[in-house]
Structures are given as C-alpha cells and as structure tokens.
Enzyme design. Structure first.
Site, mmCIF file in Angstrom:
data_model
loop_
_atom_site.group_PDB
_atom_site.id
_atom_site.type_symbol
_atom_site.label_atom_id
_atom_site.label_comp_id
_atom_site.label_asym_id
_atom_site.label_seq_id
_atom_site.Cartn_x
_atom_site.Cartn_y
_atom_site.Cartn_z
ATOM 1 N N GLU A 114 0.839 -1.195 0.000
ATOM 2 C CA GLU A 114 0.000 0.000 0.000
ATOM 3 C C GLU A 114 0.873 1.243 0.000
ATOM 4 O OE1 GLU A 114 -2.737 -0.365 3.256
ATOM 5 O OE2 GLU A 114 -3.882 -1.953 2.298
ATOM 6 N N HIS A 239 -8.955 10.250 4.002
ATOM 7 C CA HIS A 239 -8.695 9.185 3.030
ATOM 8 C C HIS A 239 -8.896 9.776 1.642
ATOM 9 C CE1 HIS A 239 -8.729 5.432 0.862
ATOM 10 N NE2 HIS A 239 -8.347 4.813 1.966
ATOM 11 N N ARG A 288 -0.965 9.151 2.107
ATOM 12 C CA ARG A 288 -2.343 9.610 1.941
ATOM 13 C C ARG A 288 -2.491 11.135 1.935
ATOM 14 N NH1 ARG A 288 -5.835 5.443 5.729
ATOM 15 N NH2 ARG A 288 -5.249 3.582 4.602
ATOM 16 N N HIS A 349 -11.025 10.312 7.672
ATOM 17 C CA HIS A 349 -10.855 8.861 7.762
ATOM 18 C C HIS A 349 -10.265 8.377 9.080
ATOM 19 C CE1 HIS A 349 -10.276 4.800 6.393
ATOM 20 N NE2 HIS A 349 -8.954 4.872 6.482
ATOM 21 N N ARG A 384 -0.575 8.903 9.612
ATOM 22 C CA ARG A 384 -0.555 7.445 9.770
ATOM 23 C C ARG A 384 -0.168 6.748 8.469
ATOM 24 N NH1 ARG A 384 -4.600 3.036 9.032
ATOM 25 N NH2 ARG A 384 -5.760 4.530 7.784
ATOM 26 N N SER A 389 -2.708 0.927 11.650
ATOM 27 C CA SER A 389 -3.656 1.180 12.745
ATOM 28 C C SER A 389 -4.185 -0.098 13.381
ATOM 29 C CB SER A 389 -4.818 2.040 12.257
ATOM 30 O OG SER A 389 -5.315 1.551 11.034
ATOM 31 N N LEU A 390 -4.537 -1.105 12.569
ATOM 32 C CA LEU A 390 -5.065 -2.337 13.148
ATOM 33 C C LEU A 390 -4.008 -3.043 13.991
ATOM 34 C CD1 LEU A 390 -7.247 -3.848 10.255
ATOM 35 C CD2 LEU A 390 -8.023 -2.617 12.286
#
Length: 532
Positions: A114, A239, A288, A349, A384, A389-390
């Site tokens: 990503e 986002h 982002r 987001h 971020r 994050s997860l």
C-alpha cells in the site's frame, strides 16, 4: 436506578483494540465490554486494506520503521514505532490461531503493498480484512464466560476522584464510568479497578467521512474531561479515495486499489489526464496526505465534484479475487470497475492524535488505559502509514493487558449513583440535530484538508457558542445518545482547532496556507486540561 455493576476491568468499545484486550484478560479477570450499538458497528469492522507486519523475505523491521517515520513527517516517536513493528508479526500469529481467514497464495499469507510502504507487508482477507477479523473475535467473545457484553450502552462520563465526596480519594484515579443504557433509557454505574478506553476516532466531526456513525470521539472527550492530556489532534487523516455517488453513503475505496496499480485521473472531458506524477514522484503510492491534497487541488482547480480511480486495466478475474466487495458495491450503483473508473473524493478517515499514553496504554489518570484510534501513542506522528492502525490496536491492547495483570487491584470506594432528579425531558430535540449539522459543516469548510488562520478563528468562535448551548442543554435535560455524541464532538472539535492554531507550520496532515513551510524541529502538540 439499578445497583452498581462491579467488574475487574471495564472496556469501553468493541473494535479490534477493545476485543483484543477483553479476550486476553478473560482468563484472569472479570471483564465488561460496553458498546454503544451492536458489537460489530465500530470502525474496525469497516477496515478494508489490511494489517502491516514484516513477514516477507527481504523485508525488515528497520524498513517498516523507516517507512512509518517517513509518513509521520518527523513526529513519530521512535520507541513506540519500534515497539509496534517488532510486535506486529506475533499479533498476526495470534489472529491466525484464532482462525481469521486471511487470503493466502500457494499456502502462504498473501501480502499486498500500500501507499508509503517499500515492501509487500500487508496481510489481508480479500478487501474486507476488518470484517473478517471482527467476525472471528466477536464469535470468541460471545463464547468466553468471563466476558459480559453490554450492547446499546454508551459512555456518559468516567468516574474519577473528582466525582467522589471530598476526602474520599487523594490521587487522580479512575474508578469506572457512568453508562447510558439507550434501550432502557437509564444511566448505570460501573465500578472497576481498571478502565480501558477503546472508543475509536472522531470522523463524524466532519461532514464527509468514511467512519461509521459511532465515531464521535467519546473516549477522547471523556478522557479530557477526566484530566488526561491529549496530543496531536490537528492531524486528521483524510482518506483520498472515498466513493462519490449521490445515492451512496461514504464508502471507502481501499489504498490497496492503488497498491495494485489503480491510477488517479481527471474525468474524460478534461482528457483523462493521470495527475499524481505532477504532484509527487511516488505518484499513486505517495502517502495519503499527499494524495488527498493533490485530489483536493485538482478538484478546486477544475471545479470538479470528484476525480477518477481507474483499475480497469487489471483482469476481471484479478478484481473479483482481490476486490470482491468494492466490485459488488460499485456494481450496485451501476459502476463496472472492470471497464470504467471509480468516481472518488477525499473524506475524513482517521484521527492520528488522541489520549496521550505510554507504551503500556496507561494514561496520566491511574486505573485508566486507552488503546487504538482513541490514543496518541506516538506511532502515527503527523500522518498514519497505511495499515499500521489495526496492528497498533492489537500491540497496545496486549501491552495494556500485561500492565493490568501486574497492577495491584485497587479497592474501589463507594461510588455515587447518577443523579438526574433535577432534569427534565428535552422539549426541542431539533436544537441537537441543527447544532450537529452546523458543527460538521463548518469543520469541513474551515478545518479540513487545507487550513488558514482566518478559517480556524471562525471555527473557534462557532465552537464557543455551541459549547455554551450544549452545556445548558446537558445541565437541564435527561441525557440521550444524540446529546452525548454532540457534546463529545464539540469537545473534540475544540481540541482539533486548539491544536491546529498552535501549529505554525505545515507538517504531515496539517497544511496551512499561512504557514506553508516546515519548521526545522518537529514537536508534538500536547494539550493539558485545565485544573479543576
């Protein structure tokens, strides 16, 4: 008024952070999980992309740390970043052991890439990772005897030494919380030696957001009222690619679409020009904030409602395998992504700032922990990195669990019950809906992707007026979920604007036309609540 509900640990929030803490504490502690709607209604369930961890040959912890630091624009805490990255693989193993159905290829975990990542390191379950993870965890939670779940219960306020009669307690400590049972319409008292805030972010403070309706900053606002420091609240991640359609509520188009070759283009009447290379050498794989600002710039320059994200050059088979949910949702709206581009716009987001914690999830208030998007651990800095994050949810939840296990059990004093004997039912609920709409609209207009001093001053003025109105409303009427959420959103908006006004530079997600330059030294914005 019901009796006091007593537990060893009170967890407020049922996303990945909260449920990770609950499952790891259940063998040794009696746990209550409070969630203001159903268990699956939080942001974690909506997460599409995946979970970042160093698992591939040729990848390294140092590389993941470096990618995180670059995205964070100099503001990431190095210790927190290393701690998260080094514990990420074990967190993935834990999920695998629980039976999360991650996507595999030739018997190995399929890793995608990503924006901002230098290697393929994103573990995923097709394009609905959060849903797969949450479904697995929820099933485990429901069948774990030591966990009691309270759905449709919302945090009103934390109970600290401030609520106790004078002389009862001397140190700053959290003893539990007042919680509104929204179905029975009564406020309950929960007593616990340890309280964990896992309430997610605050995307609903903006008009356009990819977040669920539950993302109203409840934990951040409550922690601030309880005396906790809050950090880096000016850094709201927008986002870059949210589905734009008049009949679709904000639907996120994951970073992975760009990671797998999706191209951002202007509409056909402007020649379908691919514009990201004009803004950054990393093009569609830029972080982002860069992509969101580029889209914002192109939309304002050309007067557009949206831009196009084109992945149609990939085969239909590839798209069916990797992005089945996006393909299906777009098809419902008459968009065939195998043949045409997806119309997209930026939307609020992720809340990069939040309640300041240490590496064990501890806040400044004894007995109070915070984990997940509610926090400011130092991992995300000014922006971020995708899919960090997860993994932060799990790593810090497990760290908080370790701290709770080692902490001595505090004897709870007699807690005062909630007193609503001097309030009445609200006569004009339209006041709440009007203020909610006004807040989200001016935050979008004045405190969005691009900011100015004048816009921030306008927002601050309106927030002051709203706070006065809401304080009067809160003092006079029975609490409702809508009133509590509005109270929290206005508090969070105030924290965002205060933080933005203190940052006299442009860094990461905070971009000011009045201060376009980067200052030589990167410093976090830490707000200290007023003494009471």
């Amino acid at each position: 008024m019901t009796d006091i509900h007593r537990f060893d640990v009170l967890i407020i929030g049922s996303g990945l952070a909260g449920l990770t803490a609950a499952l790891n504490l259940a063998p040794t502690h009696r746990v209550a999980v409070i969630t203001k709607r159903a268990l699956l209604d939080g942001s974690s369930n909506w997460a599409q992309g995946g979970i970042a961890a160093v698992l591939a040959e040729g990848d390294s912890y140092a590389s993941h740390v470096d990618d995180t630091l670059v995205a964070g624009a100099g503001l990431c805490d190095l210790e927190a970043t290393q701690f998260t990255v080094e514990n990420a693989p074990a967190a993935i193993n834990w999920l695998q052991e629980l039976g999360v159905p991650f996507t595999t290829e030739h018997g190995e975990l399929h890793l995608t890439r990503e924006g901002g990542h230098s290697h393929r390191r994103i573990v995923h379950a097709a394009d609905a990772t959060g849903a797969a993870v949450q479904a697995t965890l929820v099933e485990r939670v429901r069948h774990t005897p030591n966990i009691t779940v309270f759905e449709h219960h919302m945090l009103v306020d934390l109970i600290t030494d401030r609520q106790l009669p004078e002389g009862t307690a001397t140190d700053r400590r959290c003893f539990g919380a007042y919680v509104l049972d929204t179905e029975q319409d009564e406020v309950m008292t929960f007593s616990a030696a340890h309280t964990v805030l896992a309430t997610g972010g605050a995307g609903k403070v903006y008009l356009y957001t990819t977040n669920p309706d539950t993302a109203t900053g409840d934990g951040i606002a409550a922690a601030w009222r309880a005396g906790c420091q809050v950090g880096n609240m000016e850094f709201i991640q927008f986002h870059p690619t949210c589905l734009y359609h008049p009949h679709a509520k904000s639907y996120l188009i994951t970073e992975a679409v760009r990671g797998e070759g999706g191209l951002l283009k202007l509409p056909p009447h402007l020649g379908g020009h691919r514009f990201m290379p004009d803004h950054d050498p990393r093009a569609e794989l830029a972080p982002r904030d860069v992509v969101a600002r580029a889209i914002d710039f192109e939309m304002k320059k050309h007067g557009l409602d949206c831009v196009h994200l084109d992945i149609s050059h990939q085969s239909p088979e590839f798209l069916h395998e990797h992005f089945p949910n996006i393909l299906a949702r777009c098809a419902e709206l008459g968009i065939d992504i195998t043949r045409e581009p997806i119309p997209v716009v930026p939307a609020a987001h992720y809340t990069c700032g939040g309640v300041v914690t240490d590496l064990n999830g501890r806040t400044e208030v004894a007995g109070l922990y915070a984990v997940g998007e509610t926090t400011c651990t130092g991992l995300h800095g000014a922006n971020r990195l995708a899919s960090n994050s997860l993994v932060e949810c799990m790593v810090f939840a497990q760290a908080a669990v370790a701290a709770i296990r080692q902490a001595p059990g505090a004897q709870a004093p007699a807690l005062p019950l909630w007193d609503d004997s001097r309030v009445t039912d609200a006569d004009e609920m339209v006041v709440i809906s009007h203020n909610w709409d006004e807040l989200r609209r001016f935050m979008w207009d004045y405190v969005g992707i691009v900011r100015t001093n004048k816009r921030l001053e306008r927002a601050a003025h309106r927030i002051t007026l709203l706070q006065r109105e809401i304080h009067e409303f809160y003092a006079s009427f029975h609490v409702t979920r809508d009133l509590l959420e509005l109270r929290n959103l206005v508090q969070v908006a105030d924290l965002i604007v205060m933080s933005a006004m203190l940052r006299r530079e442009s860094r990461g997600l905070h971009y000011s036309l009045d201060y376009p330059e980067l200052l030589p030294e990167a410093k976090p914005t830490i707000l200290v609540p007023p003494a009471r």
